[in-house]
Design a protein around this motif. Structure first.
Motif, PDB file in Angstrom:
ATOM      1  N   LEU A   1       0.858  -1.178  -0.028  1.00  0.00           N
ATOM      2  CA  LEU A   1       0.087  -0.010   0.012  1.00  0.00           C
ATOM      3  C   LEU A   1       0.946   1.331  -0.078  1.00  0.00           C
ATOM      4  N   HIS A   2       2.101   1.092   0.315  1.00  0.00           N
ATOM      5  CA  HIS A   2       3.093   2.392   0.279  1.00  0.00           C
ATOM      6  C   HIS A   2       4.054   1.948  -0.939  1.00  0.00           C
TER       7      HIS A   2
ATOM      8  N   ARG B   1      -7.425  -4.172  -5.392  1.00  0.00           N
ATOM      9  CA  ARG B   1      -7.296  -2.464  -5.737  1.00  0.00           C
ATOM     10  C   ARG B   1      -6.324  -2.511  -7.131  1.00  0.00           C
ATOM     11  N   LEU B   2      -6.918  -1.364  -7.752  1.00  0.00           N
ATOM     12  CA  LEU B   2      -6.034  -0.996  -8.536  1.00  0.00           C
ATOM     13  C   LEU B   2      -4.585  -0.267  -8.253  1.00  0.00           C
TER      14      LEU B   2
ATOM     15  N   GLY C   1      -1.279   1.668  -7.660  1.00  0.00           N
ATOM     16  CA  GLY C   1      -0.856   3.092  -8.318  1.00  0.00           C
ATOM     17  C   GLY C   1      -2.229   3.917  -8.390  1.00  0.00           C
ATOM     18  N   PHE C   2      -3.265   3.741  -7.851  1.00  0.00           N
ATOM     19  CA  PHE C   2      -4.311   4.773  -7.735  1.00  0.00           C
ATOM     20  C   PHE C   2      -4.924   5.088  -6.339  1.00  0.00           C
ATOM     21  N   GLY C   3      -4.916   6.277  -5.967  1.00  0.00           N
ATOM     22  CA  GLY C   3      -5.675   6.666  -4.713  1.00  0.00           C
ATOM     23  C   GLY C   3      -4.463   7.087  -3.870  1.00  0.00           C
ATOM     24  N   HIS C   4      -4.834   7.980  -2.801  1.00  0.00           N
ATOM     25  CA  HIS C   4      -3.874   8.511  -1.841  1.00  0.00           C
ATOM     26  C   HIS C   4      -4.530   8.850  -0.787  1.00  0.00           C
ATOM     27  N   ARG C   5      -4.033   8.720   0.222  1.00  0.00           N
ATOM     28  CA  ARG C   5      -4.662   9.308   1.612  1.00  0.00           C
ATOM     29  C   ARG C   5      -4.758  10.840   1.530  1.00  0.00           C
TER      30      ARG C   5
ATOM     31  N   TYR D   1     -17.121   5.254 -10.014  1.00  0.00           N
ATOM     32  CA  TYR D   1     -16.608   4.972  -8.801  1.00  0.00           C
ATOM     33  C   TYR D   1     -15.299   5.485  -8.373  1.00  0.00           C
TER      34      TYR D   1
ATOM     35  N   ARG E   1     -14.743   8.784  -5.378  1.00  0.00           N
ATOM     36  CA  ARG E   1     -13.732   8.608  -4.348  1.00  0.00           C
ATOM     37  C   ARG E   1     -12.456   9.350  -4.487  1.00  0.00           C
TER      38      ARG E   1
ATOM     39  N   LEU F   1      -9.963   9.080  -6.735  1.00  0.00           N
ATOM     40  CA  LEU F   1      -8.890   8.157  -6.808  1.00  0.00           C
ATOM     41  C   LEU F   1      -8.242   8.623  -8.250  1.00  0.00           C
TER      42      LEU F   1
ATOM     43  N   ASN G   1      -1.120   7.815  -8.799  1.00  0.00           N
ATOM     44  CA  ASN G   1      -0.198   8.217  -7.590  1.00  0.00           C
ATOM     45  C   ASN G   1       1.256   8.190  -8.249  1.00  0.00           C
TER      46      ASN G   1
ATOM     47  N   ASP H   1       3.481   5.991  -7.750  1.00  0.00           N
ATOM     48  CA  ASP H   1       4.019   4.552  -8.117  1.00  0.00           C
ATOM     49  C   ASP H   1       3.145   4.237  -9.475  1.00  0.00           C
TER      50      ASP H   1
HETATM   51  N1  CMC Z   1      -8.716   0.671  -6.220  1.00  0.00           N
HETATM   52  C1  CMC Z   1      -9.843   0.639  -5.859  1.00  0.00           C
HETATM   53  N2  CMC Z   1     -10.465   1.200  -4.960  1.00  0.00           N
HETATM   54  C2  CMC Z   1      -9.794   2.019  -3.974  1.00  0.00           C
HETATM   55  C3  CMC Z   1      -8.247   2.215  -4.356  1.00  0.00           C
HETATM   56  C4  CMC Z   1      -7.858   1.489  -5.441  1.00  0.00           C
HETATM   57  N3  CMC Z   1      -6.494   1.857  -5.647  1.00  0.00           N
HETATM   58  N4  CMC Z   1      -8.024   2.956  -3.399  1.00  0.00           N
HETATM   59  C5  CMC Z   1      -8.903   3.330  -2.590  1.00  0.00           C
HETATM   60  N5  CMC Z   1     -10.126   2.657  -2.854  1.00  0.00           N
HETATM   61  C6  CMC Z   1     -11.370   2.970  -2.535  1.00  0.00           C
HETATM   62  C7  CMC Z   1     -11.599   2.110  -1.070  1.00  0.00           C
HETATM   63  O1  CMC Z   1     -11.882   0.659  -1.400  1.00  0.00           O
HETATM   64  C8  CMC Z   1     -12.576   3.015  -0.491  1.00  0.00           C
HETATM   65  O2  CMC Z   1     -13.735   2.706  -0.932  1.00  0.00           O
HETATM   66  P1  CMC Z   1     -15.003   2.701  -0.067  1.00  0.00           P
HETATM   67  O3  CMC Z   1     -15.312   3.941   0.233  1.00  0.00           O
HETATM   68  O4  CMC Z   1     -16.270   2.133  -1.052  1.00  0.00           O
HETATM   69  O5  CMC Z   1     -14.714   1.814   1.424  1.00  0.00           O
HETATM   70  C9  CMC Z   1     -12.116   4.258  -0.666  1.00  0.00           C
HETATM   71  O6  CMC Z   1     -11.427   4.351  -1.924  1.00  0.00           O
HETATM   72  C10 CMC Z   1     -11.179   5.022   0.251  1.00  0.00           C
HETATM   73  O7  CMC Z   1     -10.242   4.313   0.225  1.00  0.00           O
HETATM   74  P2  CMC Z   1      -9.306   4.118   1.594  1.00  0.00           P
HETATM   75  O8  CMC Z   1      -8.662   2.846   1.780  1.00  0.00           O
HETATM   76  O9  CMC Z   1     -10.062   4.355   2.989  1.00  0.00           O
HETATM   77  O10 CMC Z   1      -8.168   5.045   1.731  1.00  0.00           O
HETATM   78  P3  CMC Z   1      -6.899   5.360   2.276  1.00  0.00           P
HETATM   79  O11 CMC Z   1      -6.577   6.684   2.474  1.00  0.00           O
HETATM   80  O12 CMC Z   1      -6.787   4.593   3.698  1.00  0.00           O
HETATM   81  O13 CMC Z   1      -5.812   4.616   1.368  1.00  0.00           O
HETATM   82  C11 CMC Z   1      -4.193   3.995  -0.356  1.00  0.00           C
HETATM   83  C12 CMC Z   1      -5.048   5.315   0.507  1.00  0.00           C
HETATM   84  C13 CMC Z   1      -3.152   4.669  -1.029  1.00  0.00           C
HETATM   85  C14 CMC Z   1      -3.520   2.925   0.848  1.00  0.00           C
HETATM   86  C15 CMC Z   1      -5.358   3.419  -0.936  1.00  0.00           C
HETATM   87  O14 CMC Z   1      -5.772   4.368  -2.122  1.00  0.00           O
HETATM   88  C16 CMC Z   1      -4.669   2.234  -1.965  1.00  0.00           C
HETATM   89  O15 CMC Z   1      -4.776   1.206  -1.558  1.00  0.00           O
HETATM   90  N6  CMC Z   1      -4.074   2.353  -3.158  1.00  0.00           N
HETATM   91  C17 CMC Z   1      -3.523   1.457  -3.973  1.00  0.00           C
HETATM   92  C18 CMC Z   1      -1.991   1.020  -3.359  1.00  0.00           C
HETATM   93  C19 CMC Z   1      -1.134   2.490  -3.653  1.00  0.00           C
HETATM   94  O16 CMC Z   1      -1.199   2.824  -4.979  1.00  0.00           O
HETATM   95  N7  CMC Z   1      -0.204   2.629  -2.882  1.00  0.00           N
HETATM   96  C20 CMC Z   1       0.713   3.716  -3.105  1.00  0.00           C
HETATM   97  C21 CMC Z   1       0.412   5.146  -2.547  1.00  0.00           C
HETATM   98  S1  CMC Z   1       1.291   6.205  -3.178  1.00  0.00           S
HETATM   99  C22 CMC Z   1       2.876   5.967  -2.600  1.00  0.00           C
HETATM  100  C23 CMC Z   1       3.077   6.237  -1.143  1.00  0.00           C
HETATM  101  O17 CMC Z   1       3.354   7.537  -0.648  1.00  0.00           O
HETATM  102  O18 CMC Z   1       3.096   5.457  -0.516  1.00  0.00           O
END
Ligand code: CMC
Length: 429
Positions: A264-265, A301-302, A304-308, A353, A357, A359, A362, A364
């Motif tokens: 996830l990181h 999860r896809l 490389g998409f999404g970020h806190r 979707y 959210r 997304l 990012n 990566d």
């Molecule tokens: N694919 C599908 N759905 C997603 C994704 C994704 N990549 N990321 C978040 N969501 C959905 C998640 O299921 C949730 O949906 P719902 O509201 O229906 O429950 C919503 O979006 C919010 O997600 P979250 O897990 O609460 O968000 P978070 O802030 O806790 O997590 C994250 C952030 C980066 C861990 C997450 O977006 C993720 O797992 N991404 C994929 C892994 C990734 O690419 N990580 C690299 C991050 S950038 C480099 C770094 O600095 O680490």
């Protein structure tokens, strides 16, 4: 006028200070909450919790803005070098030519590993993940350089320690790769700069020097600069938390490497390429993977998409995407994974979707395409992230050591287990 917040707990109102950041970011200081109300705050995943004040990196996730020490990363990516950016992050200021030369000289001085450390590589399985070796080696440096174990250090001494660590990590990373392909180590060269020296240790052969093209050096330079810090992310918070117990820099950075390793990181860059390869093997059907990620019953999860914090396009991803296209075009490389990545991004950005959210791709998402084009194997991608993030970890360790407000990190919890009960002897259970 000083801003204050009022909080009413069970009819009793308390007054709490509001802290304002440089860009008008606001925080309610709840450090007196428990003594005033006997309550704590609960914030799983720390989405709303500030753990410190910091003058290193500014990030506005809504607007997609990222600055190191006040300078936009777009400018640094275009005009600076990784070593200069490291100096900026660690010391707070851009160096003069003399300061930069001194800093760079420490890299040359410390580039080699103690000969006994080379034995570590022999004991590690050839198929073992490089992040496991990197973390162990960084922590083990403490055994070979006890003079740097001191924790009551500040100012220039930390800068020297930082240069030493950055230099050694580059050598460890390159040797980890050499070990994984069962080839002899190539020693560092005094006459090469940071990135050419790294590529030399990775790709030269005993009788055949590897000379990287400027476009390769530039692409790697950009990637390392863009990874150099990202304020209180999982690995940096780990470094600070471990450091708050007064643990030494090596122990803290080694813990940071472990935190970064997770998919996830920093482990996400490896997972992205593996996902794109999977999509390619499945005939390029991106929709199938998008549907899987949207399925609430699947944990998929896809990558490389999404970020806190980014609820807009990650500014780092924007630059990396452009550099990936540029590098491949300049080298006449046709990588079907880049086409799949572009197609996947287009589909995701139109999909409700992901839109709902917020997304976006990012840092990566496109970085692996560049590493792959340079010839760096997939398992080494998180190591590349770790090399890039080193200056940030060092800068935060230094800032934490120099901040008189630092206390040992010790979150609280709300206990939800059994209330008190009696021990039952085993024969009666
Ligand atoms: N694919 C599908 N759905 C997603 C994704 C994704 N990549 N990321 C978040 N969501 C959905 C998640 O299921 C949730 O949906 P719902 O509201 O229906 O429950 C919503 O979006 C919010 O997600 P979250 O897990 O609460 O968000 P978070 O802030 O806790 O997590 C994250 C952030 C980066 C861990 C997450 O977006 C993720 O797992 N991404 C994929 C892994 C990734 O690419 N990580 C690299 C991050 S950038 C480099 C770094 O600095 O680490």
């Amino acid at each position: 006028m000083e801003e204050r917040a009022q909080l009413t707990v069970n009819g009793e109102t308390i007054d709490l200070p509001i802290i304002t950041g440089t860009h008008n970011e606001k925080a309610i200081d709840i450090s007196s909450l428990r003594s005033k109300t006997s309550h704590i705050t609960l914030d799983c995943g720390f989405g709303n919790t500030g753990a410190c004040t910091s003058a290193i990196t500014f990030l506005d996730g809504e607007k997609g803005v990222l600055h190191y020490r006040g300078i936009p990363i777009e400018e640094l990516a275009e005009k600076s070098t990784f070593v200069e950016t490291a100096y900026l992050l660690i010391t707070g200021e851009l160096p003069s030519q003399g300061q930069l030369d001194n800093f760079a000289a420490s890299f040359t001085e410390h580039a080699s590993l103690h000969k006994d450390m080379l034995n570590f590589f022999n004991g590690y399985p050839i198929t073992g993940h490089p992040m496991g070796l990197l973390s162990a080696m960084v922590c083990s440096l403490s055994g070979y350089h006890p003079e740097l174990l001191k924790t009551d250090v500040s100012g220039e001494e930390i800068e020297r320690m930082g240069a030493q660590l950055l230099s050694k990590v580059r050598t460890i990373a390159a040797y980890t790769y050499r070990k994984s392909i069962n080839k002899p180590f190539i020693p560092p060269r005094d006459d090469l700069k940071y990135i050419p020296n790294f590529l030399h240790m990775m790709f030269s052969a005993p009788q055949k020097e590897y000379t990287p093209e400027p476009a390769v050096v530039n692409a790697l330079q950009t990637l390392l600069i863009l990874h150099a810090d990202h304020e209180q992310n999982c690995s940096t918070s780990t470094v600070r938390l471990v450091g708050s117990s007064w643990a030494n820099l090596y122990a803290c950075v080694s813990a940071g490497v472990c935190a970064l390793w997770g998919p996830l990181h920093g482990g996400a860059n490896q997972q992205v390429i593996e996902m794109l390869q999977e999509i390619h093997a499945a005939g390029g059907n991106t929709q199938k993977f998008i549907d899987k990620a949207k399925n609430p019953n699947s944990h998929y999860r896809l990558m490389g998409f999404g970020h806190r914090v980014y609820k807009n396009y990650d500014p780092r991803a924007k630059i990396i995407k452009q550099r990936a296209h540029q590098l491949l075009e300049e080298h006449g490389i046709h990588d079907p994974l880049l086409e799949i990545a572009v197609k996947l991004e287009e589909a995701v950005l139109k999909d409700d979707y992901f839109k709902k959210r917020k997304l976006y791709p990012n840092v990566d998402f496109y970085s692996g395409i560049i590493y792959k084009a340079i010839g760096i194997p997939t398992a080494m991608f998180p190591v590349m992230f770790a090399i890039g993030r080193m200056p940030g970890w060092i800068a935060h360790w230094k800032e934490m050591k120099e901040d008189p407000k630092t206390r040992i990190g010790r979150p609280r919890q709300i206990y939800t287990g059994y209330a008190q009960r009696d021990y039952v002897p085993i024969a009666q259970r």
